[in-house]
Motif scaffolding. Structure first.
Motif, PDB file in Angstrom:
ATOM      1  N   LEU A 254     -11.884  12.704   8.363  1.00  0.00           N
ATOM      2  CA  LEU A 254     -12.234  11.483   9.087  1.00  0.00           C
ATOM      3  C   LEU A 254     -13.725  11.213   9.032  1.00  0.00           C
ATOM      4  O   LEU A 254     -14.163  10.075   8.934  1.00  0.00           O
ATOM      5  N   GLY A 255     -14.532  12.275   9.079  1.00  0.00           N
ATOM      6  CA  GLY A 255     -15.979  12.124   9.084  1.00  0.00           C
ATOM      7  C   GLY A 255     -16.538  12.149  10.491  1.00  0.00           C
ATOM      8  O   GLY A 255     -15.831  11.930  11.475  1.00  0.00           O
ATOM      9  N   GLY A 256     -17.822  12.411  10.591  1.00  0.00           N
ATOM     10  CA  GLY A 256     -18.492  12.396  11.878  1.00  0.00           C
ATOM     11  C   GLY A 256     -18.307  13.673  12.665  1.00  0.00           C
ATOM     12  O   GLY A 256     -17.762  14.680  12.197  1.00  0.00           O
ATOM     13  N   GLU A 257     -18.773  13.629  13.915  1.00  0.00           N
ATOM     14  CA  GLU A 257     -18.752  14.796  14.783  1.00  0.00           C
ATOM     15  C   GLU A 257     -17.333  15.228  15.127  1.00  0.00           C
ATOM     16  O   GLU A 257     -17.071  16.428  15.303  1.00  0.00           O
ATOM     17  N   LEU A 258     -16.409  14.285  15.214  1.00  0.00           N
ATOM     18  CA  LEU A 258     -15.039  14.611  15.583  1.00  0.00           C
ATOM     19  C   LEU A 258     -14.435  15.633  14.631  1.00  0.00           C
ATOM     20  O   LEU A 258     -13.730  16.550  15.048  1.00  0.00           O
ATOM     21  N   GLU A 259     -14.728  15.506  13.360  1.00  0.00           N
ATOM     22  CA  GLU A 259     -14.172  16.405  12.354  1.00  0.00           C
ATOM     23  C   GLU A 259     -14.715  17.820  12.495  1.00  0.00           C
ATOM     24  O   GLU A 259     -14.118  18.777  12.002  1.00  0.00           O
ATOM     25  N   LEU A 260     -15.855  17.971  13.165  1.00  0.00           N
ATOM     26  CA  LEU A 260     -16.479  19.287  13.321  1.00  0.00           C
ATOM     27  C   LEU A 260     -16.023  20.032  14.563  1.00  0.00           C
ATOM     28  O   LEU A 260     -16.183  21.254  14.637  1.00  0.00           O
TER      29      LEU A 260
ATOM     30  N   ARG B  45     -10.999   2.375  12.198  1.00  0.00           N
ATOM     31  CA  ARG B  45     -10.925   3.735  11.648  1.00  0.00           C
ATOM     32  C   ARG B  45     -11.173   4.768  12.736  1.00  0.00           C
ATOM     33  O   ARG B  45     -10.327   5.618  13.007  1.00  0.00           O
ATOM     34  N   PHE B  46     -12.333   4.697  13.374  1.00  0.00           N
ATOM     35  CA  PHE B  46     -12.693   5.728  14.353  1.00  0.00           C
ATOM     36  C   PHE B  46     -11.829   5.625  15.599  1.00  0.00           C
ATOM     37  O   PHE B  46     -11.269   6.616  16.067  1.00  0.00           O
ATOM     38  N   LEU B  47     -11.701   4.400  16.140  1.00  0.00           N
ATOM     39  CA  LEU B  47     -10.895   4.229  17.347  1.00  0.00           C
ATOM     40  C   LEU B  47      -9.397   4.258  17.042  1.00  0.00           C
ATOM     41  O   LEU B  47      -8.586   4.192  17.966  1.00  0.00           O
ATOM     42  N   ASP B  48      -9.048   4.389  15.762  1.00  0.00           N
ATOM     43  CA  ASP B  48      -7.654   4.604  15.407  1.00  0.00           C
ATOM     44  C   ASP B  48      -7.242   6.048  15.701  1.00  0.00           C
ATOM     45  O   ASP B  48      -6.053   6.346  15.824  1.00  0.00           O
ATOM     46  N   VAL B  49      -8.238   6.933  15.808  1.00  0.00           N
ATOM     47  CA  VAL B  49      -7.979   8.353  16.078  1.00  0.00           C
ATOM     48  C   VAL B  49      -8.442   8.748  17.479  1.00  0.00           C
ATOM     49  O   VAL B  49      -7.750   9.460  18.199  1.00  0.00           O
TER      50      VAL B  49
ATOM     51  N   VAL C  72     -22.481  13.273   9.493  1.00  0.00           N
ATOM     52  CA  VAL C  72     -23.287  12.668  10.566  1.00  0.00           C
ATOM     53  C   VAL C  72     -22.603  11.413  11.109  1.00  0.00           C
ATOM     54  O   VAL C  72     -22.474  11.232  12.312  1.00  0.00           O
ATOM     55  N   TYR C  73     -22.157  10.552  10.198  1.00  0.00           N
ATOM     56  CA  TYR C  73     -21.521   9.305  10.591  1.00  0.00           C
ATOM     57  C   TYR C  73     -20.005   9.437  10.470  1.00  0.00           C
ATOM     58  O   TYR C  73     -19.499  10.383   9.882  1.00  0.00           O
ATOM     59  N   PHE C  74     -19.278   8.490  11.013  1.00  0.00           N
ATOM     60  CA  PHE C  74     -17.825   8.543  10.938  1.00  0.00           C
ATOM     61  C   PHE C  74     -17.300   7.922   9.648  1.00  0.00           C
ATOM     62  O   PHE C  74     -16.091   7.872   9.435  1.00  0.00           O
ATOM     63  N   ILE C  75     -18.199   7.471   8.767  1.00  0.00           N
ATOM     64  CA  ILE C  75     -17.824   6.994   7.443  1.00  0.00           C
ATOM     65  C   ILE C  75     -18.863   7.485   6.445  1.00  0.00           C
ATOM     66  O   ILE C  75     -19.993   7.818   6.815  1.00  0.00           O
ATOM     67  N   ASP C  76     -18.498   7.526   5.164  1.00  0.00           N
ATOM     68  CA  ASP C  76     -19.419   7.976   4.127  1.00  0.00           C
ATOM     69  C   ASP C  76     -19.692   6.878   3.108  1.00  0.00           C
ATOM     70  O   ASP C  76     -20.081   7.155   1.977  1.00  0.00           O
ATOM     71  N   PHE C  77     -19.481   5.618   3.488  1.00  0.00           N
ATOM     72  CA  PHE C  77     -19.763   4.491   2.613  1.00  0.00           C
ATOM     73  C   PHE C  77     -20.378   3.377   3.447  1.00  0.00           C
ATOM     74  O   PHE C  77     -20.314   3.393   4.679  1.00  0.00           O
ATOM     75  N   LEU C  78     -21.014   2.427   2.757  1.00  0.00           N
ATOM     76  CA  LEU C  78     -21.670   1.313   3.446  1.00  0.00           C
ATOM     77  C   LEU C  78     -20.690   0.150   3.551  1.00  0.00           C
ATOM     78  O   LEU C  78     -20.358  -0.473   2.539  1.00  0.00           O
ATOM     79  N   PRO C  79     -20.203  -0.143   4.747  1.00  0.00           N
ATOM     80  CA  PRO C  79     -19.201  -1.209   4.895  1.00  0.00           C
ATOM     81  C   PRO C  79     -19.849  -2.583   4.975  1.00  0.00           C
ATOM     82  O   PRO C  79     -21.041  -2.715   5.242  1.00  0.00           O
TER      83      PRO C  79
END
Length: 420
Positions: free
Chosen positions: A201-207, A62-66, A371-378
């Motif tokens: 996407l979530g996380g700092e990147l989105e900000l 997910r994160f490294l996909d972007v 805060v995190y790059f996801i909003d669910f517990l994987p």
């Protein structure tokens, strides 16, 4: 008695000793505590390892996909022949795609001040080779980026922070870099963009990151055919540092070489650190539970002293006595391990759903996308992790039986029967 029956006798006696109701109820309680402790430690360790595997999977898929796996950026000047660089990248095994980009750092005006912003100009016809950002924004927003216009797509968190909606205008203030080679910077310049949508996407990147048309940025910055750099995507993300250097060393222009381990590597390191610490802590929990097996067997040996003496007078060897109590203690470890593996696997397979149910019932959010790059517990269960944890628990519990079993074999029949 046949040799087969003789070899099975210690196993049968150990099982009978385990099942027999102890004359001292405290021994039974400690035996139960040791089994429960092993089960709890094994279950929690499997769950935690599965959660860490899930975070690592989301980071990779997910994160490294972007986030670019690696990039080459011009030193104090744009990259001139990016087409050649992309062609060179296609010749290196392990690099699956390359695409140019223009990066612009500036300040977006908002109520009460300014917000730092990194604007990335992309070519939508090539961006899909290095990034999956298209999948995190509406189709019309992606189409707008493919046109030579002043469209901008913001992260949803940044859009909310700036108080903007789709169709609003955004003014970005950037320094005039035209005179930086002479050491003099010009006055601040402003560029107007129209918000065409947002990505989530979530996380700092989105900000802090927004996207625009590379052709439009090249025109307003008067870069012509030049770009800020070239980004690459690789088949194995852990080979990105090696591959970007292999590509960079073939170029004649001075370039900065960067990869995700430098810009975002702390996320992966944090996951590995938590995995290691939790593995150590929970292994110690299992070890403490195994020490209860020692206590259980020591008291069981004292409780069964007369029975041990009778067995020895009937011809049972001391080595067989050792095996009897090893089996007695190992059953607690085996039972605890089986219960722990069963519970751990069941929870790990349903961890994301259980976490969402807990969030809904308690009205809380375990992970915030801000805060995190996801909003669910994987969660991702690996059979290798289950096997390692099970074997570790069984070995620890078996080792815990050695000393009490050895002490049981030292029992002298005559004194034990005389004191009966």
């Amino acid at each position: 008695m046949s040799s087969r029956a003789g070899s099975a006798l210690p196993l049968w006696l150990g099982f009978r000793f385990y099942r027999a109701r102890q004359s001292n109820s405290f021994i039974s309680f400690i035996s139960f505590a040791s089994t429960a402790g092993i089960a709890l430690g094994v279950a929690v360790l499997i769950i935690v390892l599965s959660a860490m595997n899930g975070f690592e999977r989301e980071l990779r898929e997910r994160f490294l996909d972007v986030v670019p796996h690696a990039e080459l950026v011009g030193v104090n000047e744009p990259v001139h022949s990016w087409q050649t660089m992309v062609a060179d990248a296609s010749k290196i095994p392990g690099i699956r795609g390359a695409a140019p980009f223009i990066r612009l750092q500036g300040l977006a005006q908002r109520q009460g001040g300014f917000q730092g912003l990194s604007l990335v100009g992309i070519d939508t016809s090539l961006e899909g080779q290095v990034s999956g950002i298209e999948h995190y924004m509406p189709a019309d927003a992606w189409q707008a980026l493919g046109q030579d216009e002043n469209a901008i797509v913001l992260g949803q968190s940044l859009m909310d922070k700036l108080g903007l909606n789709e169709g609003d205008a955004l003014v970005l203030f950037v320094p005039d870099l035209s005179g930086r080679q002479s050491g003099k910077l010009g006055a601040t310049r402003s560029h107007r963009f129209v918000v065409r949508g947002s990505y989530q996407l979530g996380g700092e990147l989105e900000l802090v990151t927004a996207y625009a048309s590379m052709a439009h940025l090249a025109r307003v910055l008067e870069m012509g055919e030049d770009v800020s750099g070239v980004r690459i995507a690789v088949d194995d993300v852990f080979r990105a540092p090696k591959l970007i250097r292999e590509l960079g060393f073939t170029q004649t222009q001075y370039l900065y070489m960067s990869d995700w381990t430098r810009t975002q590597g702390h996320l992966y390191q944090d996951i590995q650190l938590v995995r290691t610490l939790m593995y150590l802590v929970l292994a110690l929990v299992i070890a403490v539970a195994c020490f209860n097996i020692v206590s259980t067997l020591v008291m069981a040996v004292r409780d069964k002293t007369s029975e041990i003496a009778i067995l020895m007078t009937m011809g049972l060897r001391r080595s067989a006595i050792v095996l009897v109590f090893m089996v007695h203690g190992a059953i607690s470890g085996l039972l605890g391990t089986l219960l722990g593996v069963s519970a751990g696997v069941l929870v790990a397979l349903n961890l994301s759903g259980l976490a969402r149910a807990a969030e809904s019932a308690l009205g809380i959010q375990l992970l915030s996308s801000d805060v995190y790059f996801i909003d669910f517990l994987p969660s991702e269960l690996h059979g290798q992790d289950v096997a390692v944890v099970a074997v570790m628990a069984l070995v620890m519990s078996l080792l815990a039986t050695l000393y009490p079993a050895y002490k049981a074999s030292l029992t002298e029949p005559a004194p034990a029967l005389a004191g009966r």
